[in-house]
Write an enzyme that holds these catalytic residues in place. Sequence first.
Site, PDB file in Angstrom:
ATOM      1  N   HIS A  30       0.671  -1.331   0.021  1.00  0.00           N
ATOM      2  CA  HIS A  30      -0.155   0.425  -0.241  1.00  0.00           C
ATOM      3  C   HIS A  30       0.972   1.530   0.352  1.00  0.00           C
ATOM      4  CE1 HIS A  30      -3.138  -3.259   1.834  1.00  0.00           C
ATOM      5  NE2 HIS A  30      -3.731  -2.395   0.722  1.00  0.00           N
TER       6      HIS A  30
ATOM      7  N   HIS B 184       1.309   1.359  -5.393  1.00  0.00           N
ATOM      8  CA  HIS B 184      -0.712   1.261  -5.616  1.00  0.00           C
ATOM      9  C   HIS B 184      -1.050   2.549  -6.201  1.00  0.00           C
ATOM     10  CE1 HIS B 184      -3.402  -0.898  -4.761  1.00  0.00           C
ATOM     11  NE2 HIS B 184      -3.737   0.003  -3.860  1.00  0.00           N
TER      12      HIS B 184
END
Length: 333
Positions: free
Chosen positions: A63, A67
């Site tokens: 994350h 991303h």
Amino acid sequence: EELRQNLKTPTFDNWQWEDAEIMVLLQVMFTDLDFISSFNIEPEALQHFLFEVYRRYNNIPFHNFKHCFCVTQMMYGLIWLTDLRNKLEDIDLLIMMTSAVCHDLDHTGYNNAYQVDINARTELALRYNDISPLENHHCAVAFQILQRVRPPSSASLCFQLHLNHLGVSWPPECILATDMTRHNEILNKFKSVLPAFDFTNKEHKDLVRALMMILIKVSDISNEARPMEVAEPWLDCLLQEFFNQSDVEKLEGLPVSPFMDRDKVNKPSSQIGFIRFVLLPLFMELANLFPLTFNDPKGHRCKRRRWTEALDSKFVLISLLGCNNISLSASKY
């Protein structure tokens, strides 16, 4: 021009680009959708906004800022693929793109299940009373960034002025939709409004919001819809982040999620159920709204069988978009 067209496809390879170059590509996407001219956003303000976003993504396996870029790039591609520029208002497109950029700001690398565990009870869980703590935090950080954008007379003002028009729909509705515990709720809501969906009816704001939430969900889990050479490294990153969390849970004596346990999970087994029960239903409902864009979803089931057959050989991902299940030819546009 070739790069712009490539950006509109699910085959785009993020691994070839450094973070500084990704910042430029994000600016290209916002400019290409005419946000700069439509909302009088000064290029310097957009650059400052994106730089602040970059600073607030943490150096964690999955994350992270890359991303963020992949989700935004898929959203950008879907906007072109489904011709949403001629179906939705410009502000709706701006909301979706900005929400995609901000959707995982300051992610800690530990999911909501960890945050709200009775023995962990993190600061985020306490702050948001166990209700989508990560997603609420992403929203809060997004607002902090927007309030600091300079020059304040352009991008920040543009975003803030539209908040009254949108009520509480930006960014919470889109960003909160990425909480996977709400998956069935959001998908069922979208199914319920599909029969009445009419892009020509500008009063159907609830229908548009349902579509916006589905689109950001599709974009958020779009790695499985990319070519194998792009998708496989992302799965490695995701599993590493999962394993990091499960290791901490074991050390702290917390319950360990089975799909995060490095002693029980392998790549194919981690994806079969996800594709069958999460990804496929989303793509199939989107195909119901855009039947001329998305081909027969039965092809998806064929790809899922290939995943099942790959259990022993440890193949990683099947490209749902890349095998003509979804045709994303930039030449059409």
